[in-house]
Write a protein that holds these residues in place. Sequence first.
Motif, PDB file in Angstrom:
ATOM      1  N   TYR A 203       0.840  -1.193   0.000  1.00  0.00           N
ATOM      2  CA  TYR A 203       0.000   0.000   0.000  1.00  0.00           C
ATOM      3  C   TYR A 203       0.878   1.247   0.000  1.00  0.00           C
ATOM      4  CZ  TYR A 203       1.100  -0.226   4.989  1.00  0.00           C
ATOM      5  OH  TYR A 203       1.767  -0.305   6.186  1.00  0.00           O
ATOM      6  N   SER A 204       0.239   2.400  -0.255  1.00  0.00           N
ATOM      7  CA  SER A 204       0.895   3.698  -0.110  1.00  0.00           C
ATOM      8  C   SER A 204       0.518   4.252   1.253  1.00  0.00           C
ATOM      9  CB  SER A 204       0.418   4.662  -1.203  1.00  0.00           C
ATOM     10  OG  SER A 204       0.794   4.188  -2.477  1.00  0.00           O
ATOM     11  N   HIS A 205       1.462   4.880   1.924  1.00  0.00           N
ATOM     12  CA  HIS A 205       1.161   5.453   3.235  1.00  0.00           C
ATOM     13  C   HIS A 205       0.285   6.697   3.137  1.00  0.00           C
ATOM     14  CE1 HIS A 205       3.373   3.012   6.116  1.00  0.00           C
ATOM     15  NE2 HIS A 205       4.330   2.887   5.203  1.00  0.00           N
ATOM     16  N   VAL A 206       0.479   7.485   2.082  1.00  0.00           N
ATOM     17  CA  VAL A 206      -0.255   8.735   1.930  1.00  0.00           C
ATOM     18  C   VAL A 206      -0.731   8.859   0.491  1.00  0.00           C
ATOM     19  CG1 VAL A 206      -0.152  11.247   2.173  1.00  0.00           C
ATOM     20  CG2 VAL A 206       1.281   9.810   3.641  1.00  0.00           C
ATOM     21  N   VAL A 207      -2.002   9.249   0.320  1.00  0.00           N
ATOM     22  CA  VAL A 207      -2.564   9.475  -1.010  1.00  0.00           C
ATOM     23  C   VAL A 207      -3.433  10.722  -0.934  1.00  0.00           C
ATOM     24  CG1 VAL A 207      -3.958   8.521  -2.877  1.00  0.00           C
ATOM     25  CG2 VAL A 207      -2.630   6.980  -1.430  1.00  0.00           C
ATOM     26  N   TRP A 208      -3.284  11.634  -1.932  1.00  0.00           N
ATOM     27  CA  TRP A 208      -4.164  12.791  -1.976  1.00  0.00           C
ATOM     28  C   TRP A 208      -4.442  13.185  -3.411  1.00  0.00           C
ATOM     29  CZ3 TRP A 208       0.993  13.538  -0.525  1.00  0.00           C
ATOM     30  CH2 TRP A 208       1.740  14.407  -1.326  1.00  0.00           C
TER      31      TRP A 208
ATOM     32  N   PHE B  63     -15.221  13.415  -4.617  1.00  0.00           N
ATOM     33  CA  PHE B  63     -14.990  12.287  -3.716  1.00  0.00           C
ATOM     34  C   PHE B  63     -16.068  11.231  -3.935  1.00  0.00           C
ATOM     35  CE2 PHE B  63     -15.753  10.279   0.464  1.00  0.00           C
ATOM     36  CZ  PHE B  63     -14.503   9.727   0.677  1.00  0.00           C
ATOM     37  N   VAL B  64     -15.657   9.968  -4.027  1.00  0.00           N
ATOM     38  CA  VAL B  64     -16.588   8.846  -4.190  1.00  0.00           C
ATOM     39  C   VAL B  64     -16.328   7.859  -3.063  1.00  0.00           C
ATOM     40  CG1 VAL B  64     -17.294   6.915  -5.664  1.00  0.00           C
ATOM     41  CG2 VAL B  64     -16.611   9.105  -6.700  1.00  0.00           C
ATOM     42  N   ALA B  65     -17.365   7.494  -2.316  1.00  0.00           N
ATOM     43  CA  ALA B  65     -17.265   6.486  -1.265  1.00  0.00           C
ATOM     44  C   ALA B  65     -18.079   5.272  -1.691  1.00  0.00           C
ATOM     45  CB  ALA B  65     -17.789   7.038   0.053  1.00  0.00           C
ATOM     46  N   VAL B  66     -17.468   4.105  -1.637  1.00  0.00           N
ATOM     47  CA  VAL B  66     -18.160   2.861  -1.970  1.00  0.00           C
ATOM     48  C   VAL B  66     -18.289   2.052  -0.692  1.00  0.00           C
ATOM     49  CG1 VAL B  66     -18.139   0.738  -3.325  1.00  0.00           C
ATOM     50  CG2 VAL B  66     -17.237   2.859  -4.319  1.00  0.00           C
ATOM     51  N   SER B  67     -19.517   1.729  -0.338  1.00  0.00           N
ATOM     52  CA  SER B  67     -19.785   0.931   0.856  1.00  0.00           C
ATOM     53  C   SER B  67     -19.045  -0.394   0.795  1.00  0.00           C
ATOM     54  CB  SER B  67     -21.283   0.637   0.964  1.00  0.00           C
ATOM     55  OG  SER B  67     -21.990   1.819   1.216  1.00  0.00           O
ATOM     56  N   GLY B  68     -18.825  -0.962   1.962  1.00  0.00           N
ATOM     57  CA  GLY B  68     -18.187  -2.264   2.036  1.00  0.00           C
ATOM     58  C   GLY B  68     -18.914  -3.278   1.164  1.00  0.00           C
ATOM     59  N   GLN B  69     -18.147  -3.948   0.329  1.00  0.00           N
ATOM     60  CA  GLN B  69     -18.697  -4.961  -0.572  1.00  0.00           C
ATOM     61  C   GLN B  69     -18.285  -6.338  -0.091  1.00  0.00           C
ATOM     62  OE1 GLN B  69     -20.760  -4.221  -3.392  1.00  0.00           O
ATOM     63  NE2 GLN B  69     -20.750  -2.361  -2.159  1.00  0.00           N
ATOM     64  N   CYS B  70     -19.224  -7.264  -0.181  1.00  0.00           N
ATOM     65  CA  CYS B  70     -18.977  -8.665   0.183  1.00  0.00           C
ATOM     66  C   CYS B  70     -19.101  -9.519  -1.069  1.00  0.00           C
ATOM     67  CB  CYS B  70     -19.981  -9.115   1.246  1.00  0.00           C
ATOM     68  SG  CYS B  70     -19.762  -8.250   2.817  1.00  0.00           S
TER      69      CYS B  70
ATOM     70  N   LYS C 186      -8.146   4.907  -1.232  1.00  0.00           N
ATOM     71  CA  LYS C 186      -8.148   4.202   0.064  1.00  0.00           C
ATOM     72  C   LYS C 186      -8.996   2.949  -0.028  1.00  0.00           C
ATOM     73  CE  LYS C 186      -7.741   4.097   4.745  1.00  0.00           C
ATOM     74  NZ  LYS C 186      -8.084   2.771   5.159  1.00  0.00           N
ATOM     75  N   LEU C 187      -8.458   1.851   0.476  1.00  0.00           N
ATOM     76  CA  LEU C 187      -9.204   0.605   0.639  1.00  0.00           C
ATOM     77  C   LEU C 187      -9.133   0.201   2.098  1.00  0.00           C
ATOM     78  CD1 LEU C 187      -7.913  -1.514  -2.400  1.00  0.00           C
ATOM     79  CD2 LEU C 187     -10.191  -0.501  -2.150  1.00  0.00           C
ATOM     80  N   THR C 188     -10.254  -0.272   2.621  1.00  0.00           N
ATOM     81  CA  THR C 188     -10.280  -0.833   3.967  1.00  0.00           C
ATOM     82  C   THR C 188     -10.757  -2.269   3.854  1.00  0.00           C
ATOM     83  OG1 THR C 188     -10.800   1.335   4.902  1.00  0.00           O
ATOM     84  CG2 THR C 188     -11.118  -0.572   6.330  1.00  0.00           C
TER      85      THR C 188
ATOM     86  N   PRO D 220      -3.358   2.223  -3.383  1.00  0.00           N
ATOM     87  CA  PRO D 220      -3.979   3.207  -2.504  1.00  0.00           C
ATOM     88  C   PRO D 220      -3.484   3.054  -1.065  1.00  0.00           C
ATOM     89  CG  PRO D 220      -5.469   1.380  -2.865  1.00  0.00           C
ATOM     90  CD  PRO D 220      -4.255   1.128  -3.733  1.00  0.00           C
ATOM     91  N   ALA D 221      -3.837   4.018  -0.238  1.00  0.00           N
ATOM     92  CA  ALA D 221      -3.673   3.847   1.203  1.00  0.00           C
ATOM     93  C   ALA D 221      -4.595   2.703   1.607  1.00  0.00           C
ATOM     94  CB  ALA D 221      -4.044   5.136   1.926  1.00  0.00           C
ATOM     95  N   SER D 222      -4.224   1.964   2.643  1.00  0.00           N
ATOM     96  CA  SER D 222      -5.016   0.795   3.017  1.00  0.00           C
ATOM     97  C   SER D 222      -4.965   0.533   4.507  1.00  0.00           C
ATOM     98  CB  SER D 222      -4.503  -0.459   2.299  1.00  0.00           C
ATOM     99  OG  SER D 222      -4.615  -0.342   0.914  1.00  0.00           O
ATOM    100  N   SER D 223      -6.021  -0.099   4.985  1.00  0.00           N
ATOM    101  CA  SER D 223      -6.077  -0.621   6.354  1.00  0.00           C
ATOM    102  C   SER D 223      -6.666  -2.011   6.272  1.00  0.00           C
ATOM    103  CB  SER D 223      -6.968   0.246   7.245  1.00  0.00           C
ATOM    104  OG  SER D 223      -6.497   1.561   7.310  1.00  0.00           O
TER     105      SER D 223
END
Length: 136
Positions: free
Chosen positions: A20-25, A30-37, A78-80, A106-109
Amino acid sequence: MSTEITRVPAPRGVAASAHYSHVVWGSGRFVAVSGQCAFDERREVVGVGDPGAQARQVFENLRRCLAEAGATFDDVVKLTYFVTDISHMEQVRTARDEVLHPDRLPASSAVQVSALILPELLVEIEAYAILGEDAP
């Protein structure tokens, strides 16, 4: 206006990661995608017991959601990851590498959770993206 996204794999004094990347800007919409299963279009679980198959379905669902906003994985900043067993991350990363360019990580957790919405589900991933303000 097109979006320029900056990714910094390792800021000064922070150890680099290959995952992953530590910092992304960037600037733009802005687009937010809900958690996908790992649900198919009939809401049936794909890949019961197989974290790799579930991750591939999750990334396909993310691709479809991003496309709805006019975005691609190149726009993701960003991905979580939520996994029921952290050992699944190797297979999740393999599926991720099929859709993300290694120079655009992307940044990731990543978080191990005790359960997801159904006991058959092993992986859930949410995404944030930035698009140019003139994107469709």
